[in-house]
Design a protein around this motif. Structure first.
Motif, PDB file in Angstrom:
ATOM      1  N   THR A  54       0.829  -1.219   0.000  1.00  5.54           N
ATOM      2  CA  THR A  54       0.000   0.000   0.000  1.00  5.54           C
ATOM      3  C   THR A  54       0.857   1.260   0.000  1.00  5.54           C
ATOM      4  OG1 THR A  54      -0.076   0.310   2.396  1.00  5.54           O
ATOM      5  CG2 THR A  54      -1.718  -1.157   1.448  1.00  5.54           C
ATOM      6  N   LEU A 188      -5.355  -3.212  -3.751  1.00  9.89           N
ATOM      7  CA  LEU A 188      -4.169  -2.892  -2.950  1.00  9.89           C
ATOM      8  C   LEU A 188      -3.020  -2.424  -3.851  1.00  9.89           C
ATOM      9  CD1 LEU A 188      -4.374  -3.192   0.060  1.00  9.89           C
ATOM     10  CD2 LEU A 188      -3.125  -5.334  -0.080  1.00  9.89           C
ATOM     11  N   GLU A 195      -2.894   6.340  -5.264  1.00 13.58           N
ATOM     12  CA  GLU A 195      -4.062   6.329  -4.394  1.00 13.58           C
ATOM     13  C   GLU A 195      -5.186   7.187  -4.945  1.00 13.58           C
ATOM     14  OE1 GLU A 195      -3.209   6.652  -0.271  1.00 13.58           O
ATOM     15  OE2 GLU A 195      -5.324   6.598   0.289  1.00 13.58           O
ATOM     16  N   THR A 205     -10.366   3.244  -0.632  1.00 11.47           N
ATOM     17  CA  THR A 205      -8.945   3.055  -0.347  1.00 11.47           C
ATOM     18  C   THR A 205      -8.676   2.956   1.146  1.00 11.47           C
ATOM     19  OG1 THR A 205      -8.702   5.432  -0.527  1.00 11.47           O
ATOM     20  CG2 THR A 205      -8.112   4.164  -2.445  1.00 11.47           C
ATOM     21  N   VAL A 209      -6.489  -0.008   3.041  1.00 11.49           N
ATOM     22  CA  VAL A 209      -5.278   0.280   3.804  1.00 11.49           C
ATOM     23  C   VAL A 209      -5.439  -0.236   5.236  1.00 11.49           C
ATOM     24  CG1 VAL A 209      -3.875   2.143   4.780  1.00 11.49           C
ATOM     25  CG2 VAL A 209      -4.608   2.257   2.397  1.00 11.49           C
TER      26      VAL A 209
END
Lengths: 325, 507
Positions: A54, A188, A195, A205, A209
């Motif tokens: 990530t 991921l 992002e 997202t 995470v």
């Protein structure tokens, strides 16, 4: 697969070289131990690779290992809890730690480095406080439970396959499946790369995470319990120290980029194996142990440099071939 | 163009060519510039303007051609050489270290020193002089990030002055300025001119070209297509040269919207202009253009509808159903898609391949118990590559290897896969070559014909004029005008966009 090839070759070279110089490397006892510790480190390395994909980092792994190992021994031997209760509680604590990290990082927008650095201090302190900083062991009452870490399947002669490697393979297969074949894995990688674009594509997202930090802490906690069961003598002040760095190093050696969005489970496992074999080789080759860190550091750095050079070479070649068309 | 060479000619370029794989960016370009002259270089995207400027600024090498400064042939092989010749380029995106103060930025890399330490007092004093040359009364110790964007640009100009710049190249200098800041810039340019500094001014905005330029050079497909002297500069002539044809109303699409309202926005308040609620609706199959100046709050309106930006109030309905406005997923589930303004940052994932990019939005819907349906992904990418005519060897190609136009098609393809009912596009053709542009227009029309309600934001007047069935004009967060297709003309749109006329009636 392809990315893990280079480091796999390096692993083999070190294995063969060590075996030639000191045939003890191939002894049943040594092999079993190396594989066992590869498995244990493999589990926590797989955990951190989720976070690294990530684009984050988890520096608290060693302390989480220490806390969960300490807590397990403490709950069983001092508090006299039942095995399922103790295992369940430690698992819940690890999960809570992951959730805590994830929430601070996604909702409070704190930097992963800062959050988990504070975690490193926090959980170490908690572990020492809970156990009164006394060393703990499982005694002889928990041989059955300890089999999970120290048991093995006898093959032939003095060769056995330690149980933890089965656990690690299971964890690796599950993680590999998650990363390569599920929407979660795809998301991921996407958010690790970019992002914003992931968010604009409708990906939640934050949740992804958060989940990756939970997986990381869960595996760190689980690994910590196995480490504790294996060594049987737990020093709350030092157990698991630097493990986060070994885990991160294994992940990076295995092809994870700290920029995020890159990495394979097979690579991480090979990376973890390389770390252990290197450690083993230093002992077997009678290299002064004081040099241990220096050597491990040098090998990791060389691995990363070679990887970068190869990448550049491939990119150049690609650029040239498309330029000619 | 040779007739313009006089003894005051400072810069003279001949036969400049530059080839990139697949495109002749410059093809024998000629250009001359007199001392104290403001020369506007105009042309569509991909006409070769940026390449020309990059060569002058030493960022790129030409394949052939000569550059003469004061009659001497020079080779500009680096930015340093260019600066040495007194040529400075001010980029579209500003290159300031915004964590440092004004003086530090002006002298970055050339800090005056005293006994080995930076002589801050001298730096501040000299910075003040350069600022004064631009009539700027600012404290040189002020941090750059506390300045409005227009002032930041003036700091860049001050920086250029401090290295004794004789030729200042400005690339789309007003693209992120307010109209007031832009006017300030024109004044500064006039001041520079008086001081004998020559300016090469690149812009899409023809209105401002008329204001600032002494002469115009038009490029098209890397070639000179003509020039205009001061008194010949007018919009029609420039447009005609740029596009090589007259834009007329006949090329406008025939609107054919349905009756049903698909998207209904009511009293929507964005976080940038919370005091101005906006309301509008879009019908099935309608293409609505949203015009306005940069910074008018158009992107924010789209992003709020899409849920990436928090709404401060108001409602959005799709097919009569309210959407939650809290996460893009709500909008997507309701059938809304957004092709964002910043393609590389928000639209695609450059390091991922085409197949993964095209399948990203759809992945969740196709998944079976969380498992990716790789077969469906493959079929989807093959379909989209064919349907959108994406030029790529195969769908395993990494997105960053594609041209801007093809990247944009990938973003559109990603959303087509979701079969949206409402398509929001933010500057859909920015940075895209002419051919791909036409393809994207054709796609928008196809989708509208299939019943999709389309709302697009554009800063290109031609795009608004030729693609809209109806245009909404935004000024400082408010919809100041609505113009139907038959009444669309630049003057009208500009009037509303500059807030000149507040109109509550529709045009």
């Amino acid at each position: 697969m392809k990315q893990a090839m280079g480091i796999f070759v390096l692993l083999m070279v070190i294995c063969v070289g060590t075996a030639i110089i000191n045939p003890n490397f191939l002894s049943g006892y040594n092999m079993e131990n190396t594989i066992r510790w590869t498995a244990l480190f493999g589990i926590i390395s797989i955990g951190v690779s989720f976070v690294i994909i990530t684009g984050g980092i988890d520096l608290s792994i060693g302390s989480v290992c220490g806390l969960s190992g300490t807590l397990l021994a403490y709950l069983l031997t001092v508090k006299g809890w039942s095995i399922p209760m103790a295992l369940g509680t430690v698992t819940l604590v690890s999960l809570a730690i992951g959730l805590f990290h994830g929430l601070l990082i996604t909702k409070m927008r704190l930097q992963p480095f800062v959050v988990t650095l504070c975690g490193l201090l926090l959980y170490r302190g908690l572990g020492r406080y809970v156990s009164d900083d006394q060393s703990l062991g499982f005694g002889s009452d928990y041989e059955g439970l300890r089999q999970m870490a120290i048991g093995s399947i006898h093959l032939a002669g003095d060769f056995s396959i330690p149980y933890p490697i089965f656990i690690m393979v299971a964890v690796a297969l599950l993680s590999g499946f998650l990363l390569q074949f599920t929407v979660f894995g795809r998301y991921l990688f996407a958010l690790g790369r970019n992002e914003d674009a992931a968010k604009y594509s409708g990906i939640n997202t934050d949740r992804m995470v958060l989940l990756s930090y939970v997986i990381c802490s869960l595996l760190a906690g689980f690994g910590g319990m196995l480490f504790a069961l294996d060594v049987n003598s737990i020093q709350p002040a030092s157990m698991g120290e630097f493990y986060e760095l070994y885990a991160i190093a294994a992940a990076v050696l295995g092809g994870c980029s700290l920029r995020g969005g890159e990495g394979t489970i097979i690579g991480v496992v090979v990376g973890a194996a390389l770390m252990r074999v290197l450690y083993n080789a230093i002992n077997l080759l009678r290299i002064p142990t004081h040099l241990e860190f220096a050597i491990i550091g040098t090998v990791i750095l060389s691995g990363v440099i070679i990887d970068e050079l190869v990448k550049r070479w491939v990119a150049n070649r690609r650029a040239r071939s498309t330029g000619l068309q | 163009m040779d007739d313009s060479i006089t003894e005051t000619t400072l810069l003279h370029i001949q036969g400049l060519s530059k080839h990139f794989p697949g495109v002749q960016a410059l093809d024998g370009v000629e250009l001359s510039l007199a001392k104290g002259e403001v020369l506007a270089v105009i042309g569509e995207n991909g006409a070769g303007k940026s390449t020309l400027m990059k060569i002058l600024a030493g960022v790129q090498d030409p394949d052939s051609g000569t550059i003469r400064l004061n009659g001497h042939t020079v080779r500009i092989d680096s930015v340093r050489t260019a600066l040495g010749h007194g040529i400075a380029l001010i980029h579209q995106e500003l290159n300031l270290a915004d964590n440092l103060d004004i003086a530090a930025n002006i002298f970055l890399g050339r800090e005056p020193r005293r006994y080995g330490v930076i002589d801050k007092r001298r730096m501040a004093r000299e910075a003040k002089q350069y600022l004064a040359q631009l009539d700027l009364d600012l404290d040189p110790g002020m941090l750059v990030n506390r300045l409005p964007i227009g002032h930041q640009q003036l700091i860049e100009i001050a920086k250029a002055l401090s290295v004794d710049t004789r030729i200042l190249i400005m690339d789309e200098p007003t693209s992120s300025l307010s109209s007031h800041e832009a006017e300030r810039l024109y004044e500064v340019i006039a001041t520079l001119k008086e001081r004998g500094v020559s300016v090469i001014y690149i812009s899409h905005r023809l209105g401002e070209v008329k204001i600032v330029a002494d002469r115009v050079v038009v490029l098209r497909d890397g070639k000179n297509v003509g020039g205009l002297a001061k008194d010949e500069i007018c919009r029609d002539a420039m447009v005609q040269m740029m596009v090589g044809r007259d834009i007329d109303a006949n090329q406008r699409r025939t609107p054919n919207p349905g009756e049903d309202v698909v998207l209904a926005v009511e009293d929507l308040r964005t976080d940038v202009y919370p005091e101005h609620p906006v309301s509008f609706s879009i019908r099935k199959g309608e293409i609505v253009g949203m015009a306005g100046l940069v910074g008018a709050g158009r992107t924010e309106i789209l992003e709020t509808i899409f849920g990436v930006r928090a709404a401060r109030g108001g409602t959005v309905k799709v097919e009569e159903k309210l959407i939650a406005l809290s996460h893009p997923r709500d909008a997507i589930d309701a059938g809304v898609a957004l092709v964002p303004e910043d393609r590389k940052q928000q639209g695609i994932i450059l390091e991922m391949n085409l197949r993964e990019n095209l399948g990203l939005a759809r992945a969740r819907r196709n998944a079976k118990q969380g498992r990716l349906d790789k077969k469906a992904e493959q079929v989807l990418s093959a379909t989209m590559i064919e349907k959108l005519n994406i030029k790529t060897p195969n769908d395993k190609q990494v997105a960053q290897c594609l041209s801007g136009g093809n990247q944009q098609k990938v973003v559109i393809g990603k959303w087509l896969a979701m079969e949206p009912e409402v398509l929001l596009l933010d500057e859909p053709t920015r940075g895209i070559d002419v051919g791909a542009k036409q393809e994207i227009y054709a796609l928008m029309e196809q989708m509208a014909a299939a019943g999709v309600a389309i709302l697009f934001v554009s800063s290109e007047m031609e795009e608004i004029l030729s693609m809209s069935d109806r245009a909404l004009v935004v000024h400082e967060g408010q919809i100041t005008g609505e113009v139907a297709a038959q009444d669309l003309c630049e003057e009208r749109v500009m009037q509303y966009a500059t807030g000149g006329v507040k109109s509550t009636t529709t045009g």
